[in-house]
Scaffold this active site. Structure first.
Site, PDB file in Angstrom:
ATOM      1  N   ASP A 190      -1.821  -2.327   6.565  1.00 38.52           N
ATOM      2  CA  ASP A 190      -1.985  -1.816   7.924  1.00 38.52           C
ATOM      3  C   ASP A 190      -3.415  -1.396   8.221  1.00 38.52           C
ATOM      4  O   ASP A 190      -3.700  -0.898   9.312  1.00 38.52           O
ATOM      5  CB  ASP A 190      -1.044  -0.631   8.169  1.00 38.52           C
ATOM      6  CG  ASP A 190      -1.317   0.537   7.220  1.00 38.52           C
ATOM      7  OD1 ASP A 190      -2.187   0.390   6.332  1.00 38.52           O
ATOM      8  OD2 ASP A 190      -0.668   1.586   7.366  1.00 38.52           O
ATOM      9  N   ASP A 208       0.858  -1.175   0.000  1.00 36.11           N
ATOM     10  CA  ASP A 208       0.000   0.000   0.000  1.00 36.11           C
ATOM     11  C   ASP A 208       0.903   1.236   0.000  1.00 36.11           C
ATOM     12  O   ASP A 208       2.087   1.147   0.292  1.00 36.11           O
ATOM     13  CB  ASP A 208      -0.897  -0.019   1.245  1.00 36.11           C
ATOM     14  CG  ASP A 208      -2.036   0.985   1.149  1.00 36.11           C
ATOM     15  OD1 ASP A 208      -2.185   1.601   0.072  1.00 36.11           O
ATOM     16  OD2 ASP A 208      -2.753   1.156   2.141  1.00 36.11           O
ATOM     17  N   ASP A 267      -7.094  -3.684   3.762  1.00 36.44           N
ATOM     18  CA  ASP A 267      -6.094  -4.640   3.293  1.00 36.44           C
ATOM     19  C   ASP A 267      -6.398  -6.074   3.729  1.00 36.44           C
ATOM     20  O   ASP A 267      -5.695  -7.003   3.313  1.00 36.44           O
ATOM     21  CB  ASP A 267      -4.702  -4.262   3.828  1.00 36.44           C
ATOM     22  CG  ASP A 267      -4.260  -2.889   3.364  1.00 36.44           C
ATOM     23  OD1 ASP A 267      -4.487  -2.568   2.181  1.00 36.44           O
ATOM     24  OD2 ASP A 267      -3.702  -2.130   4.183  1.00 36.44           O
TER      25      ASP A 267
END
Length: 804
Positions: A543, A307, A547
């Site tokens: 995180d 990410d 996700d």
């Protein structure tokens, strides 16, 4: 629980008092130590002690006692004891280090007691407590929502990955993940009494639990050898005792030697200890290993999905500017609205935190309906009593296909995260909004600082041949700009995932593009699935709750400890310092341990292949098994056990490719078949020269030792001073065993005939070994060419099935 629970209906504002909590603990209504889902120390001791092969070794020792064999022939028992003790010591030591790190990683629960929110350790919560949960939290106990609203993922319980809305009075299940919203829950079952604990216990004892390719291969190998031991042993003893009419002692020693040679007694131990020590080593770098299988997955990773926020950039963001669009609102009115929207409690994500820091203060506006942010629809909003509805979110999702007359794309291409502040003409409800009812009011420009070591980290992965894919919910132009600053190769190739409307388009994009923007959680999962279908091993770092689906799908999930609690709970590895620059060291450690296990496994299987083949051949010939148990114990120690244990700690950072067992067998077969061929030739010479059995045993032991050194020589390539020293020490040890210790180890009767036969066979052994190895090399090359030809033929096939 079957019995009805009488709840206190605790006030969600005041919670329990400290006295009530202490009384609940005294009554046994506290969570207590729920324990770790990992193995306890007792289980580790039992797992290393009560094994099938340890039982076989004890039975073989009893048979030697019955056959009146010498104590030296039971030397394998000493090896078994040493292996067991080392295994127990190393794994318990590693477990304690990892458990200590787990305590550091464990997060407290926000509990309302005595009218204020406190951070309470999970084992100190009690039934009837009021717990406060927000986005990213994993529900730690069963309960009932008393205030607020939550959108939760209950896939752990139901298997369905949809967001489920919870209102006051609804049941909340432990193990669920809060995707959006904030609420207070009265706990009805805690600790071992809640549903998640039962699932954890079931998973712990589930024999079908997910195993790595290496572990599955070792299980199959050991199962095969275990099934072969008993019938081969019985038939071989019958052959030697009843057909060849050998004495009981010699028949027993020959049978036991064959079976000891077939058992890979140290291979499984070496694997478990190497993985445990690797986890301990990673713990010193503040990397928590929650799944041992992830170490192997790391060694095989060739695609890393990351990410933007928290990985490429720092997790914290800041609002650099607020640009009004038109004059529909005065600046102070706009500030008042944003202050009212972001003044309620703890922010759900980094963006909300940045907005809250800028618009801190008090507002007279009263929010009558609040819709929390969701990564599915990418906006949040409030309805105010007199001012109407306002939303803040991703411009592409709020405006849809409307023309960009506000130059939003220009700001995104400069690397800003752009939020649209807009008035909405209608009531708010979670989901997609009508773009025609959205009236833009302002643009909020947010920036994230590039991580200090980002360029070096991504340069490492590029050098190692690991492809990096950036998957983000941000504008693709913004993500691409940040990725280029971080030096990620091909990061100028980006796509807006909102334009990928079909699974086919998503699969094609997964291979074509490097940067993916405006990706939904389902699309993140789909991208990883597409890469896995192309035989890639994929790691995912994350995180946030957006996700989670991708992390579940990935072969190895890595979480930042500073992110959502649910991400850390789900991940195979947790970076406790939330420092992405630790990843090269983590990947190198995975590669080191798996490469060395593969290298050492080839040493073990040489002996197993030889013993299995020779035992089967002995069943159909008039030749007895030529070795004694003590010989195999010495050969195993000098050419397998000691060097494999030492080589396990050697640095070797090449990416692991191919399947575990075929690769190991490919390295082991030349040595094993060389042993079989030359030992059979030795037995032919024994018939010609009428050599007694003890002299044949000495020659065969010398052959096996020499072949073991040849295999060790191949395994040690390329040589450095350490491996060269190791090889010469093992060679010197073998010479010592055949000279000064010959009488003790039953390596005796050095007559001229023995020397002549031994010299002849040892001289020809390297030629036989290299010839067999060349045959296997040619076969492997032919296999690769055939596979490439088949792939090319499939790619050029003249027709394809047309879609309806």
């Amino acid at each position: 629980m079957d019995e009805e629970i009488e709840l206190l209906h605790t006030d969600p504002v005041q919670g329990l008092t400290s006295a009530q909590a202490e009384q609940h603990i005294a009554e046994g209504l506290g969570a207590g130590q729920t324990g770790n889902t990992g193995k306890s120390e007792k289980e580790i001791i039992l797992r290393h002690t009560l094994t099938f092969f340890n039982l076989v070794f004890i039975v073989l020792a009893v048979l030697l006692i019955v056959g009146k064999s010498t104590v030296m022939n039971m030397g394998f028992l000493g090896v078994v004891v040493v292996n067991t003790v080392i295994g127990i010591f190393q794994e318990i030591r590693a477990k304690r280090a990892v458990d200590k790190l787990s305590l550091v990683a464990r997060r407290p629960v926000k509990i309302v007691r005595d009218g204020r929110v406190q951070d309470i350790a999970p084992e100190d919560i009690v039934r009837d407590d009021i717990a406060e949960f927000g986005q990213g939290d994993q529900i730690c106990a069963d309960g009932i929502l008393r205030s607020g609203s939550l959108y939760v993922d209950e896939s752990l319980l139901t298997g369905e990955e949809d967001s489920v809305e919870k209102q006051p009075g609804d049941q909340i299940h432990s193990g669920s993940v809060v995707l959006a919203g904030r609420g207070r829950v009265e706990l009805t079952a805690v600790g071992e009494n809640c549903g998640a604990a039962a699932l954890a216990r079931e998973a712990k004892h589930n024999p079908q639990a997910k195993k790595s390719e290496m572990t599955r291969s070792l299980d199959r190998l050991i199962l095969f050898l275990g099934l072969a031991l008993v019938p081969v042993g019985i038939i071989l003893f019958r052959q030697e005792y009843m057909v060849l009419k050998l004495p009981l002692r010699e028949s027993t020693e020959g049978t036991v030697a064959a079976l000891v040679g077939m058992i890979p007694e140290g291979l499984y131990l070496l694997t478990s200890v190497a993985l445990a020590v690797s986890a301990q080593k990673l713990s010193k770098s503040r990397v928590l290993v929650q799944d041992m299988n992830s170490i192997e997955a790391l060694a095989r990773v060739d695609v890393l999905c990351v990410d933007k926020t928290g990985t490429i950039t720092e997790p914290d963001m800041e609002v650099e500017n607020l640009l009004p669009l038109g004059d529909a609102l005065l600046p102070e009115q706009l500030e008042d609205i944003l202050t009212a929207m972001y003044d309620s409690g703890e922010p759900d994500n980094a963006t909300a935190k940045a907005m809250q820091e800028l618009f801190a203060g008090e507002s007279d506006l009263k929010c009558t309906n609040r819709v929390p942010f969701s990564s599915e629809y990418k906006w949040s909003g409030c309805e105010f009593e007199e001012s109407g509805s306002y939303v803040v979110g991703a411009p592409e999702f709020l405006l849809g296909d409307r023309e960009d007359i506000w130059n939003i794309g220009d700001w995104a291409e400069k690397g800003y995260r752009v939020l649209l502040v807009a008035r909405y003409d209608g009531p708010l409800a979670p989901g997609k909004l009508d773009a025609e009812k959205v009236e833009p009011m302002a643009l909020a420009l947010l920036t994230g600082k590039l991580r200090p070591n980002a360029k070096e980290t991504f340069a490492y992965f590029a050098q190692q041949g690991v492809t990096v894919k950036v998957i983000s919910g941000d504008n693709p132009a913004t993500v691409s700009m940040i990725a280029q600053q971080a030096g990620i190769p091909d990061s100028d190739r980006y796509v807006d995932a909102a334009t990928l409307e079909t699974p086919e388009q998503l699969r094609e994009a997964a291979l074509k593009y490097t940067v993916f923007g405006r990706v939904t959680p389902q699309q993140k999962k789909g991208l990883i699935e597409a890469l896995q279908k192309k035989k890639h091993t994929v790691a995912m770092t994350g995180d946030g709750v957006n996700d989670l689906l991708a992390m579940k799908q990935a072969d190895c999930a890595v979480a930042m400890a500073s992110g959502a609690e649910a991400a850390s709970q789900l991940a195979s590895l947790v970076l406790l310092d939330s420092d992405f620059s630790a990843m090269p060291g983590v990947v190198n450690e995975g590669r080191r341990v798996i490469n060395n296990i593969q290298r050492a496994a080839a040493l073990f299987l040489v002996k197993n292949i030889f013993s299995l083949f020779l035992s089967v051949i002995s069943l159909f010939t008039v030749m007895p098994y030529p070795l004694e148990p003590i010989h195999l114990s010495v050969i195993s120690a000098m050419t397998i056990g000691i060097p494999s244990f030492i080589l396990t700690f050697e640095p070797k950072y090449d990416r692991v490719k191919g399947r575990f067992l075929p690769g190991v067998l490919r390295r082991a077969f030349p040595g094993g078949l060389t042993n079989v061929f030359v030992v059979l030739l030795c037995q032919v010479f024994a018939l010609v020269f009428s050599l007694p059995q003890d002299e044949v045993s000495t020659i065969c032991a010398a052959i096996l030792s020499f072949v073991g050194l040849l295999v060790l020589y191949q395994i040690c390539k390329p040589f450095n001073w350490f491996r060269r020293l190791l090889w010469w020490l093992m060679a010197a040890g073998i010479v010592l065993c055949f000279t000064l210790l010959g009488d003790i180890l039953d390596l005796r009767t050095w007559t001229d005939e023995v020397r002549l036969v031994m010299f002849t066979l040892l001289v020809m052994t390297p030629t036989v070994f290299l010839a067999i190895q060349r045959v296997f090399d040619r076969c492997e090359q032919s296999r690769l060419r055939l596979a490439a030809w088949c792939r090319g033929l499939w790619a050029k096939r003249p027709f394809r099935k047309k879609k309806a």
